[in-house]
Motif scaffolding. Structure first.
Motif, PDB file in Angstrom:
ATOM      1  N   ASP A 190       0.814  -1.218   0.000  1.00 31.95           N
ATOM      2  CA  ASP A 190       0.000   0.000   0.000  1.00 31.95           C
ATOM      3  C   ASP A 190       0.844   1.263   0.000  1.00 31.95           C
ATOM      4  O   ASP A 190       0.495   2.251  -0.657  1.00 31.95           O
ATOM      5  CB  ASP A 190      -0.934  -0.004   1.217  1.00 31.95           C
ATOM      6  N   ALA A 191       1.956   1.246   0.702  1.00 31.26           N
ATOM      7  CA  ALA A 191       2.775   2.456   0.836  1.00 31.26           C
ATOM      8  C   ALA A 191       3.575   2.772  -0.419  1.00 31.26           C
ATOM      9  O   ALA A 191       4.050   3.904  -0.573  1.00 31.26           O
ATOM     10  CB  ALA A 191       3.722   2.316   2.029  1.00 31.26           C
ATOM     11  N   VAL A 192       3.732   1.794  -1.330  1.00 25.99           N
ATOM     12  CA  VAL A 192       4.581   2.026  -2.499  1.00 25.99           C
ATOM     13  C   VAL A 192       3.780   2.114  -3.804  1.00 25.99           C
ATOM     14  O   VAL A 192       4.321   2.575  -4.814  1.00 25.99           O
ATOM     15  CB  VAL A 192       5.667   0.937  -2.629  1.00 25.99           C
ATOM     16  N   ASP A 193       2.540   1.677  -3.802  1.00 27.67           N
ATOM     17  CA  ASP A 193       1.714   1.771  -5.004  1.00 27.67           C
ATOM     18  C   ASP A 193       0.987   3.117  -5.006  1.00 27.67           C
ATOM     19  O   ASP A 193       0.160   3.379  -4.130  1.00 27.67           O
ATOM     20  CB  ASP A 193       0.700   0.627  -5.037  1.00 27.67           C
ATOM     21  N   PRO A 194       1.262   3.997  -5.981  1.00 22.89           N
ATOM     22  CA  PRO A 194       0.634   5.318  -5.981  1.00 22.89           C
ATOM     23  C   PRO A 194      -0.766   5.345  -6.593  1.00 22.89           C
ATOM     24  O   PRO A 194      -1.404   6.395  -6.605  1.00 22.89           O
ATOM     25  CB  PRO A 194       1.591   6.144  -6.845  1.00 22.89           C
TER      26      PRO A 194
END
Length: 309
Positions: A199-203
């Motif tokens: 979640d933190a790396v997929d924009p």
């Protein structure tokens, strides 16, 4: 099953700078909340790429469904790439994916037929599936040999393409030669661990957004049903499949688990995991080396599986 992680084709530093620019572009125009605005934003992303002058785009109707042919010089007229766009079943259009589809056709040496299937919430499941089946029937009725067709889809379109194959097999309809899935969404129940782990790396893709999309498309249907979540379908006797996914995607596990399920069903499947790539990076092929390389990989796959006339 074959699996691979694709090395960056132009060096780590350049690859990092290019994908960082794409991330910055996405951040400059965050996804709005309104449906009309979301649809317009995806078309805007498609407009950032320029259709080459040697591409011929022609409006069409495929079994009653609005569609568009694109043809590049040297394309084999008997080889067809039938493409189902992404957009979570609620957005996406011929315009949003036109340039990417044309480049895929160039790499595959094929004409492309992109489909403007009906969108939710105005037209929930099974409208999109009915349209995809109608378009495939149109190709067969037009004299295109099934062994010269590649069915393809990106994101929701990848899941839709897979569901289309399941229905074709159930009906005894001759199958296309192969399937190409780019960043496919195959599990609308969203049980993959990567949805939270990435979640933190997929924009682009996050759980709350997926939940909104699924609710609009399902309209009360079972999210685990095989024709909306084909990860859980009987996948026997499907054609050779190429799955491309980025390592930075929340939907990474939708692809990894799909490859495993296809292999267990004795389907020839290649899983290509592209390091650092985000959801639907193919759309940015004019800005991103990995986008161009992934389309070239898909083109080689299509050429290899669609027999010559």
């Amino acid at each position: 099953m074959t699996a691979s992680a694709i090395p960056s084709g132009s060096g780590t530093a350049m690859a990092s700078s290019e994908i960082d620019r794409v991330r910055a572009l996405l951040a400059s125009r965050p996804r709005p909340t309104g449906l009309a605005e979301r649809r317009e934003r995806l078309d805007w992303l498609g407009s950032l790429s320029t259709l080459p002058q040697d591409v011929r785009a022609e409006p069409a109707e495929a079994g009653g469904v609005p569609a568009e042919w694109t043809v590049t010089p040297g394309a084999d007229p008997g080889r067809v790439l039938l493409f189902l766009h992404g957009g979570g079943y609620v957005s996406g259009s011929l315009a949003s994916h036109r340039v990417m589809v044309a480049q895929a056709g160039r790499e595959a040496g094929a004409r492309t037929l992109a489909l403007a299937y009906r969108l939710a919430p105005e037209h929930p499941f099974p409208a999109a599936l009915e349209d995809a089946l109608a378009a495939y029937s149109f190709l067969l009725a037009s004299g295109v040999e099934p062994g010269r067709i590649c069915l393809a889809g990106e994101s929701a379109g990848g899941g839709l393409a897979l569901a289309t194959l399941v229905r074709l097999r159930e009906a005894g309809t001759p199958m296309p030669a192969c399937l190409w899935c780019a960043s496919p969404w195959t599990d609308l129940a969203m049980t993959g661990a990567s949805i939270d782990a990435r979640d933190a790396v997929d924009p682009i893709i996050h759980r709350g957004y997926l939940e909104d999309l699924a609710a609009a498309y399902l309209n009360g249907a079972d999210p685990g049903g095989p024709l909306v979540s084909p990860l859980h379908a009987d996948l026997r006797d499907l054609p050779p499949t190429l799955i491309q996914v980025g390592s930075a995607e929340t939907l990474l596990d939708d692809s990894v688990r799909l490859a495993r399920a296809l292999a267990a069903a004795d389907v020839a499947v290649t899983l290509a995991v592209w390091p650092h790539m985000i959801h639907a990076w193919h759309l940015f092929h004019q800005q991103l080396r990995e986008g161009r390389d992934s389309l070239a990989q898909a083109g080689r796959f299509v050429r290899a599986h669609t027999r010559e006339a």
